[in-house]
Motif scaffolding. Structure first.
Motif, mmCIF file in Angstrom:
data_model
loop_
_atom_site.group_PDB
_atom_site.id
_atom_site.type_symbol
_atom_site.label_atom_id
_atom_site.label_comp_id
_atom_site.label_asym_id
_atom_site.label_seq_id
_atom_site.Cartn_x
_atom_site.Cartn_y
_atom_site.Cartn_z
ATOM 1 N N THR A 744 0.583 -1.304 0.173
ATOM 2 C CA THR A 744 0.019 -0.076 -0.225
ATOM 3 C C THR A 744 0.851 1.083 -0.008
ATOM 4 O O THR A 744 0.475 2.448 -0.341
ATOM 5 C CB THR A 744 -1.015 -0.087 1.345
ATOM 6 N N VAL A 745 2.142 1.202 0.669
ATOM 7 C CA VAL A 745 2.764 2.660 0.508
ATOM 8 C C VAL A 745 3.331 3.014 -0.845
ATOM 9 O O VAL A 745 3.329 3.973 -1.144
ATOM 10 C CB VAL A 745 4.002 2.460 1.615
ATOM 11 N N PRO A 746 3.843 1.917 -1.529
ATOM 12 C CA PRO A 746 4.219 2.608 -3.023
ATOM 13 C C PRO A 746 3.145 2.993 -3.796
ATOM 14 O O PRO A 746 1.925 2.617 -3.866
ATOM 15 C CB PRO A 746 4.535 0.947 -3.631
ATOM 16 N N GLY A 747 3.353 4.162 -4.392
ATOM 17 C CA GLY A 747 2.272 4.887 -5.181
ATOM 18 C C GLY A 747 1.738 6.007 -4.381
ATOM 19 O O GLY A 747 0.883 6.818 -4.943
ATOM 20 N N LEU A 748 2.015 6.017 -3.013
ATOM 21 C CA LEU A 748 1.433 7.143 -2.170
ATOM 22 C C LEU A 748 1.878 8.454 -2.560
ATOM 23 O O LEU A 748 1.325 9.491 -2.767
ATOM 24 C CB LEU A 748 1.812 6.940 -0.654
ATOM 25 N N PHE A 749 3.299 8.602 -3.163
ATOM 26 C CA PHE A 749 3.767 9.839 -3.519
ATOM 27 C C PHE A 749 4.038 9.879 -5.074
ATOM 28 O O PHE A 749 3.764 8.859 -5.561
ATOM 29 C CB PHE A 749 5.168 9.857 -2.743
ATOM 30 N N PRO A 750 4.075 11.241 -5.334
ATOM 31 C CA PRO A 750 4.144 11.338 -7.029
ATOM 32 C C PRO A 750 5.389 10.423 -7.689
ATOM 33 O O PRO A 750 6.275 9.891 -6.647
ATOM 34 C CB PRO A 750 4.403 12.833 -6.939
ATOM 35 N N GLU A 751 5.142 10.133 -8.742
ATOM 36 C CA GLU A 751 6.145 9.266 -9.582
ATOM 37 C C GLU A 751 7.799 9.666 -9.369
ATOM 38 O O GLU A 751 7.943 11.139 -9.379
ATOM 39 C CB GLU A 751 5.753 9.155 -10.921
ATOM 40 N N GLY A 752 8.594 8.720 -9.209
ATOM 41 C CA GLY A 752 9.987 9.274 -9.176
ATOM 42 C C GLY A 752 10.368 9.231 -7.510
ATOM 43 O O GLY A 752 11.538 9.683 -7.470
ATOM 44 N N GLN A 753 9.551 9.105 -6.554
ATOM 45 C CA GLN A 753 10.160 9.360 -5.229
ATOM 46 C C GLN A 753 10.294 8.179 -4.788
ATOM 47 O O GLN A 753 9.734 7.764 -3.462
ATOM 48 C CB GLN A 753 8.892 10.200 -4.635
ATOM 49 N N THR A 754 11.189 7.195 -5.448
ATOM 50 C CA THR A 754 11.420 5.982 -4.905
ATOM 51 C C THR A 754 12.078 5.973 -3.256
ATOM 52 O O THR A 754 12.042 5.162 -2.405
ATOM 53 C CB THR A 754 12.329 5.129 -5.895
ATOM 54 N N LEU A 755 12.939 6.635 -3.250
ATOM 55 C CA LEU A 755 13.922 6.963 -1.837
ATOM 56 C C LEU A 755 12.710 7.028 -0.613
ATOM 57 O O LEU A 755 12.917 6.726 0.387
ATOM 58 C CB LEU A 755 14.716 8.072 -1.757
ATOM 59 N N ARG A 756 11.982 8.189 -0.946
ATOM 60 C CA ARG A 756 11.049 8.591 -0.003
ATOM 61 C C ARG A 756 9.908 7.219 0.408
ATOM 62 O O ARG A 756 9.893 7.014 1.448
ATOM 63 C CB ARG A 756 10.160 9.837 -0.575
ATOM 64 N N THR A 757 9.579 6.672 -0.734
ATOM 65 C CA THR A 757 8.778 5.501 -0.373
ATOM 66 C C THR A 757 9.491 4.395 0.587
ATOM 67 O O THR A 757 8.920 3.822 1.427
ATOM 68 C CB THR A 757 8.425 4.752 -1.943
#
Length: 859
Positions: A744-757
């Protein structure tokens, strides 16, 4: 008054440019005359809620032109309006009603007061506090100061100045008066310079001048002022506090390149507005000077005992703009002039080139941990209890010296001072001496007071391990008088801030703690320590082998990441969303204890108040300081309206979300059926809330659509996941929750924010699987301070780091953390007194509440 009566002489020239259109001088004069006629010829005291709006300006000018004294107060502060209405009983109150319509509340046709013929304006020197101490100004003061300012600025009738400062502030009011005096135009706006629309309006109106306080220049840096095309800008003025010398030089050089001039000015409300200005040609080479007296004014330097430097002393100003005097009650409105010259309270030096430089401050007011403290009042408080003392202070501590012959102990003095001035006891250093130090003149030697009281003290002893020692430790940290060996941290009402300090202090005394220490009785902890000592290898040294709870570590790391990313020192986002999980984790631990339902709810509502009150107070202060926020921000309601996603409106989304969650959960758990369900199946209940949160996490019509990741409905599932993590007791439950997070957490943030996820997923999984991390004493202490103050660091850092980041981003980070810790100390003390009934916990915040992200799309 000249400029208020002569408006019509400028005919059809543009007087005001507003969002709804332009107003000519002729039209403005007609409105002013009509309002003056309504006010009548019999002089009355008019309280005006100031605002950069046409209605407010018309009332102000009408009252001045008709001879009615104006008591000008902040229009956005109901408390100040109420306090000054009560204190001065005005005859007329002019303010907008609840629908935005301006109304004149004529409370009486004839004045209840004796009003001196020279009295024209009353202004506060203490912002929006509603203090009854006011500055009395005459029409001559206002006219003279407006003429002086218009002269040295060279204001032309073609100029158009933006009202970037509030009308009730003497600096902002002087901009209005001086431009109306010369028939110039005013771009009448309540927008901040941080608002893109402000600049659209400024360019469209051919704006020629801007006025700012130091923070205004921080905002100008933020919005890229240096790169703006402003072809009509002629000059920028700065006052309202010292702007760092390097920034004065920078803006002077910027203006030189862009074709406009920088005027640095010095003034006080007691001088109507201005006393000195720095000629623009000297700003780059003499940026630390306040300049020369304004036209018609003069300075002299009064010798000060203890200062032997040549051409240095207290700065005393004379001129036609010096106030009549102060007013502290309605009776003072009948007084005429009681002041002939103004003792500024500033120490100054006259340089060989004739420019004046401020080198110090005479007042016995000081700021300790950010709290303005009247040292004379502290001495008076102690004297009321029969204790003679001398006090001095610096940024970190209040020094108190007491004559040993008074027969009191240091602890009692510390408590009296803490209760009287709101400082935390740890910031008060008391020393008993045989004689209070004095100068040869017989006056107190305050430098000796500071030195003697702040001399190095022996370090506090390590907490003992007996039952009595542990009970005393619990009583001290939780501020309880009912601690017994059968008490536990949870039963005594401990929360997250007290949890941090308590766990660290207990580890000092007992070494490694069991994970459920907060629910164990004190005698059980004592027995656990005794058993551990017996089994421990004699080679292991206490202090080198410690553990740090994962939740505390995440809170400390998270707040550093948030502040550091906002400055920016680095760009590592995701900390705030991890802390939502930590908040849910601690909510389950501290607020879902075995207490009966009513007690649970009572504690929960008190915790909500401990989050909301210091947050609302700070946001109110920030609004008054910067005007960046609105009523929705103060009421923690910006997320409810979601009009846009801009900075700064969304800075406090985390606090808003947390308060919403807790209020909703309080309502939920008030239902007996649901309260019983949570007690019967703690993990299942929490997991069901995770499922409920996922309904808001996704767009039901388009699962691929990324919903706004700062919206409370979107992030609730993280809070619920932290709750579930605290309730997970088996490996199967932890594996299930881990799978939910990974999906569920992946996709929470705009595209390209892999580190944040990755940071959010990693932090929550660490919280779920690893209860404690290996550590050492020094790390534990630092983490404890940061975690315990994280809410306050978050609240304050937006208005701290802008002053330093251009000089040193790393220094800006450190000062932001220290300032937040200081505000936390003060807020903790105040909330204890406001919210805690006798026998309750002394700590002001909910478990896990700490940092929140700063702006839309950040962290």
């Amino acid at each position: 008054m000249g400029f208020a009566r002569d408006l019509a002489s400028y005919g059809d020239r543009t007087a005001l440019i507003t969002p709804s259109g332009e107003v000519s001088y002729r039209a403005l004069a007609e409105r002013v005359d009509a309002t003056a006629e309504r006010l009548g010829s019999a002089r009355r005291l008019v309280l005006l809620a100031g605002a950069n709006r046409v209605d407010a300006l018309v009332v102000h000018l009408a009252a001045l032109s008709a001879g009615h004294p104006v008591l000008l107060v902040p229009g956005d502060s109901d408390s100040a309006i109420g306090a000054l209405t009560a204190a001065y009983d005005p005859d007329v109150v002019a303010r907008p009603d609840g629908c935005g319509t301006w109304v004149l509340d004529e409370r009486r046709r004839e004045s209840a007061h004796t009003l001196h013929p020279d009295l024209a304006l009353l202004l506060s020197t203490s912002g929006s506090t509603g203090s009854p101490k006011l500055v009395r100004l005459s029409s001559g003061n206002l006219q003279a100061n407006a003429e002086s300012i218009a002269t040295y600025l060279g204001i032309l009738d073609t100029d158009r100045a933006a009202t970037t400062l509030p009308m009730h502030y003497c600096y902002g009011l002087s901009v209005i008066h001086s431009h109306l005096l010369r028939g110039a135009g005013l771009i009448l706006t309540e927008r901040s310079v941080a608002d893109a629309v402000f600049w659209e309006e400024f360019r469209a109106a051919h704006g020629t001048s801007l006025a700012g306080v130091p923070y205004t220049f921080d905002l100008l840096d933020r919005v890229g002022f240096e790169r703006m095309e402003l072809p009509h800008l002629r000059y920028v003025t700065q006052a309202g506090g010292r702007l760092a010398s390097e920034r004065v030089a920078h803006y002077a050089e910027l203006g030189s390149r862009a074709g406009w001039e920088l005027f640095v000015m010095y003034g006080q409300t007691e001088a109507t507005a201005r006393m000195a200005y720095l000629p623009p040609a000297l700003a780059a080479e003499r940026p630390h000077a306040v300049g020369v007296p304004i036209p018609g004014g003069s300075f002299r330097l009064q010798p000060v005992e203890g200062i032997d430097e040549p051409d240095t002393g207290e700065l005393v100003y004379s001129g036609p703009n010096v106030m009549l005097g102060y007013a502290e009650s309605p009776a003072d409105l009948a007084q005429g002039r009681t002041v002939k010259e103004l003792h500024t309270g500033d120490f100054a030096r006259r340089a060989p080139d004739g420019l004046y430089e401020i080198v110090g401050r005479r007042s016995r007011f000081t700021k300790i941990l950010g709290l303005r403290t009247d040292l004379q009042r502290v001495e008076a408080i102690l004297e009321e209890h029969g204790i003679r003392a001398s006090c001095a202070g610096d940024d970190d501590a209040l020094a108190v010296l007491v004559n040993r012959a008074e027969g009191v102990d240091a602890a009692r003095v510390r408590r009296l001072v803490a209760d009287g001035c709101g400082l935390p006891p740890r910031a008060i250093r008391v020393r008993l001496v045989s004689e209070l130090p004095r100068l040869a003149s017989g006056k107190p030697d305050y430098e000796a007071v500071r030195r003697l009281a702040c001399e190095a003290q022996p370090p506090p002893p390590r907490p003992g391990t007996t039952t009595e020692d542990l009970c005393a430790l619990y009583a001290q940290i939780l501020d309880r008088t009912d601690v017994t060996e059968d008490s536990s941290f949870a039963s005594l009402g401990g929360d997250s801030l007290s949890y941090v300090e308590m766990s660290l202090r207990l580890e000092q005394a007992l070494g490694r703690l069991p994970t459920d220490w907060h629910t164990r009785r004190i005698r059980e902890l004592r027995d656990h320590d005794a058993a551990r000592r017996t089994a421990r290898s004699p080679r292991r040294r206490r202090g080198l082998h410690r553990t740090l709870e994962t939740g505390i570590a995440l809170r400390a790391i998270g707040i550093v990441l948030i502040v550091g990313s906002h400055i920016p020192v680095f760009a590592v986002q995701g900390g705030a969303h991890v802390l939502l999980g930590v908040a849910g984790f601690n909510f389950a631990r501290f607020h879902l204890s075995a207490h009966e339902r009513r007690e649970r709810l009572r504690r929960l509502w008190r915790s909500i108040a401990r989050i909301a009150v210091p947050s609302m107070l700070w946001i109110t202060f920030a609004l008054l300081l910067t005007r960046e926020y609105d009523l929705a921000n103060i009421l923690l309601a910006n997320s409810l309206f979601e009009q846009d996603r801009s900075d700064p409106e969304w800075r406090y989304w985390f606090v808003e979300a947390l308060v919403y969650f807790l209020i909703g959960l309080a309502a939920l758990l008030a239902i007996p059926l649901l309260d019983r369900a949570e007690r019967r199946s703690p993990f299942g209940f929490a997991l069901a809330l995770v499922g409920l949160g996922l309904v808001g996490r996704y767009d039901p019509w388009d699962l691929a659509h990324v919903r706004y990741h700062l919206s409370p409905t979107v992030v609730f599932f993280l809070f619920a996941a932290g709750w579930a993590a605290a309730r997970a007791r088996t490996a199967r439950q932890r594996l299930l929750l881990t799978a939910v997070l990974l999906i569920t957490v992946p996709g929470l943030f705009p595209e390209g924010q892999t580190l944040r996820t990755s940071i959010v997923v990693g932090g929550l999984i660490l919280l779920l699987w690893v209860p404690a991390l290996p550590s050492v004493d020094v790390v534990n202490r630092l983490a404890g301070v940061l975690a315990g103050s994280s809410l306050y660091i978050y609240l304050t850092h937006f208005h701290v780091y802008p002053y330093l980041r251009d000089h040193s981003p790393l220094l800006a980070l450190l000062v932001s953390l220290v300032f937040g810790v200081a505000y936390g100390a003060v807020a903790t003390r105040l909330t204890r007194r406001l919210l805690s009934p006798p026998g309750s916990t002394a700590n002001p915040s909910l478990s896990g509440v700490g940092p929140t992200p700063g702006s839309a799309g950040s962290n």
